[in-house]
Design a protein around this motif. Structure first.
Motif, PDB file in Angstrom:
ATOM      1  N   MET A   1       2.889  -5.458  12.582  1.00 40.57           N
ATOM      2  CA  MET A   1       3.226  -5.033  11.232  1.00 40.57           C
ATOM      3  C   MET A   1       3.024  -6.207  10.273  1.00 40.57           C
ATOM      4  N   THR A   2       2.485  -5.934   9.131  1.00 42.29           N
ATOM      5  CA  THR A   2       2.191  -6.952   8.141  1.00 42.29           C
ATOM      6  C   THR A   2       3.221  -6.902   7.023  1.00 42.29           C
ATOM      7  N   ASP A   3       3.701  -8.070   6.607  1.00 43.70           N
ATOM      8  CA  ASP A   3       4.586  -8.129   5.462  1.00 43.70           C
ATOM      9  C   ASP A   3       3.712  -8.261   4.218  1.00 43.70           C
ATOM     10  N   LEU A   4       3.289  -7.129   3.689  1.00 46.09           N
ATOM     11  CA  LEU A   4       2.373  -7.087   2.564  1.00 46.09           C
ATOM     12  C   LEU A   4       2.942  -7.822   1.354  1.00 46.09           C
ATOM     13  N   ALA A   5       4.229  -7.673   1.103  1.00 46.86           N
ATOM     14  CA  ALA A   5       4.850  -8.335  -0.047  1.00 46.86           C
ATOM     15  C   ALA A   5       4.701  -9.851   0.058  1.00 46.86           C
ATOM     16  N   ALA A   6       4.944 -10.410   1.226  1.00 44.44           N
ATOM     17  CA  ALA A   6       4.829 -11.859   1.411  1.00 44.44           C
ATOM     18  C   ALA A   6       3.387 -12.323   1.228  1.00 44.44           C
ATOM     19  N   LEU A   7       2.431 -11.539   1.712  1.00 45.41           N
ATOM     20  CA  LEU A   7       1.028 -11.902   1.550  1.00 45.41           C
ATOM     21  C   LEU A   7       0.625 -11.881   0.075  1.00 45.41           C
ATOM     22  N   LEU A   8       1.041 -10.864  -0.655  1.00 43.42           N
ATOM     23  CA  LEU A   8       0.724 -10.770  -2.077  1.00 43.42           C
ATOM     24  C   LEU A   8       1.397 -11.868  -2.885  1.00 43.42           C
ATOM     25  N   VAL A  33       4.048  -1.809 -14.552  1.00 42.14           N
ATOM     26  CA  VAL A  33       5.241  -0.989 -14.269  1.00 42.14           C
ATOM     27  C   VAL A  33       6.355  -1.879 -13.685  1.00 42.14           C
ATOM     28  N   ASP A  34       6.673  -2.938 -14.416  1.00 43.08           N
ATOM     29  CA  ASP A  34       7.727  -3.871 -13.999  1.00 43.08           C
ATOM     30  C   ASP A  34       7.522  -4.412 -12.586  1.00 43.08           C
ATOM     31  N   GLY A  35       6.270  -4.651 -12.212  1.00 44.10           N
ATOM     32  CA  GLY A  35       5.968  -5.220 -10.901  1.00 44.10           C
ATOM     33  C   GLY A  35       5.859  -4.217  -9.778  1.00 44.10           C
ATOM     34  N   HIS A  36       5.978  -2.945 -10.078  1.00 44.84           N
ATOM     35  CA  HIS A  36       5.904  -1.921  -9.033  1.00 44.84           C
ATOM     36  C   HIS A  36       4.475  -1.498  -8.713  1.00 44.84           C
ATOM     37  N   ASN A  54      -5.093  -1.763  -4.747  1.00 39.82           N
ATOM     38  CA  ASN A  54      -3.874  -1.569  -5.521  1.00 39.82           C
ATOM     39  C   ASN A  54      -2.727  -1.474  -4.523  1.00 39.82           C
ATOM     40  N   VAL A  55      -1.588  -1.990  -4.922  1.00 40.04           N
ATOM     41  CA  VAL A  55      -0.389  -1.911  -4.094  1.00 40.04           C
ATOM     42  C   VAL A  55       0.715  -1.321  -4.951  1.00 40.04           C
ATOM     43  N   TYR A  56       1.367  -0.306  -4.410  1.00 43.10           N
ATOM     44  CA  TYR A  56       2.465   0.355  -5.100  1.00 43.10           C
ATOM     45  C   TYR A  56       3.750   0.057  -4.346  1.00 43.10           C
ATOM     46  N   ARG A  57       4.683  -0.598  -5.026  1.00 47.71           N
ATOM     47  CA  ARG A  57       5.954  -0.972  -4.411  1.00 47.71           C
ATOM     48  C   ARG A  57       6.977   0.126  -4.672  1.00 47.71           C
ATOM     49  N   THR A  58       7.392   0.778  -3.589  1.00 46.46           N
ATOM     50  CA  THR A  58       8.411   1.819  -3.683  1.00 46.46           C
ATOM     51  C   THR A  58       9.707   1.280  -3.081  1.00 46.46           C
ATOM     52  N   ALA A  59      10.765   2.037  -3.180  1.00 43.87           N
ATOM     53  CA  ALA A  59      12.047   1.626  -2.604  1.00 43.87           C
ATOM     54  C   ALA A  59      11.953   1.507  -1.088  1.00 43.87           C
ATOM     55  N   GLU A  60      11.088   2.306  -0.467  1.00 39.76           N
ATOM     56  CA  GLU A  60      10.976   2.313   0.987  1.00 39.76           C
ATOM     57  C   GLU A  60       9.983   1.295   1.542  1.00 39.76           C
ATOM     58  N   GLU A  61       8.848   1.108   0.821  1.00 43.79           N
ATOM     59  CA  GLU A  61       7.798   0.251   1.361  1.00 43.79           C
ATOM     60  C   GLU A  61       6.760  -0.072   0.294  1.00 43.79           C
ATOM     61  N   ASP A  62       5.883  -1.005   0.630  1.00 45.26           N
ATOM     62  CA  ASP A  62       4.723  -1.300  -0.203  1.00 45.26           C
ATOM     63  C   ASP A  62       3.549  -0.489   0.325  1.00 45.26           C
ATOM     64  N   LEU A  63       2.905   0.265  -0.561  1.00 46.31           N
ATOM     65  CA  LEU A  63       1.795   1.128  -0.168  1.00 46.31           C
ATOM     66  C   LEU A  63       0.475   0.487  -0.575  1.00 46.31           C
ATOM     67  N   LEU A  64      -0.354   0.154   0.402  1.00 43.25           N
ATOM     68  CA  LEU A  64      -1.660  -0.444   0.159  1.00 43.25           C
ATOM     69  C   LEU A  64      -2.677   0.656  -0.065  1.00 43.25           C
ATOM     70  N   ARG A  65      -3.398   0.563  -1.164  1.00 42.99           N
ATOM     71  CA  ARG A  65      -4.468   1.512  -1.488  1.00 42.99           C
ATOM     72  C   ARG A  65      -5.734   0.710  -1.767  1.00 42.99           C
TER      73      ARG A  65
END
Length: 84
Positions: A1-8, A33-36, A54-65
């Motif tokens: 599993m990759t910690d996308l937030a840490a990489l970004l 969108v305030d960093g989301h 694009n990366v979308y940060r939700t309450a549950e996870e970061d979604l890589l697109r």
């Protein structure tokens, strides 16, 4: 599993120069969108390679697109980049 937030978070907002796989890239990271919502665009300087997502940060996870490329390419780039 990759910690996308840490990489970004290794990349500053705006434009920066990095190296990846022995090549130099110009990378632009922008937030909305305030960093989301985060956009990443990297272009090989003097070459033809591009990394875009694009990366979308939700309450549950970061979604890589990724943009017209495999997500694995984006993750490999984020893992392997070094600030120039």
């Amino acid at each position: 599993m990759t910690d996308l937030a840490a990489l970004l978070d290794r990349l500053p907002d705006g434009w920066s120069r990095v190296t990846f796989d022995g090549r130099t890239y110009g990378v632009t990271r922008t937030r909305a969108v305030d960093g989301h919502a985060i956009s990443l665009y990297a272009e090989e300087l003097g070459g033809t390679d591009v990394v875009s997502a694009n990366v979308y940060r939700t309450a549950e996870e970061d979604l890589l697109r990724p943009c017209e490329m495999p997500g694995a390419k984006v993750i490999a780039f984020l893992r392997g980049l070094e600030p120039a």
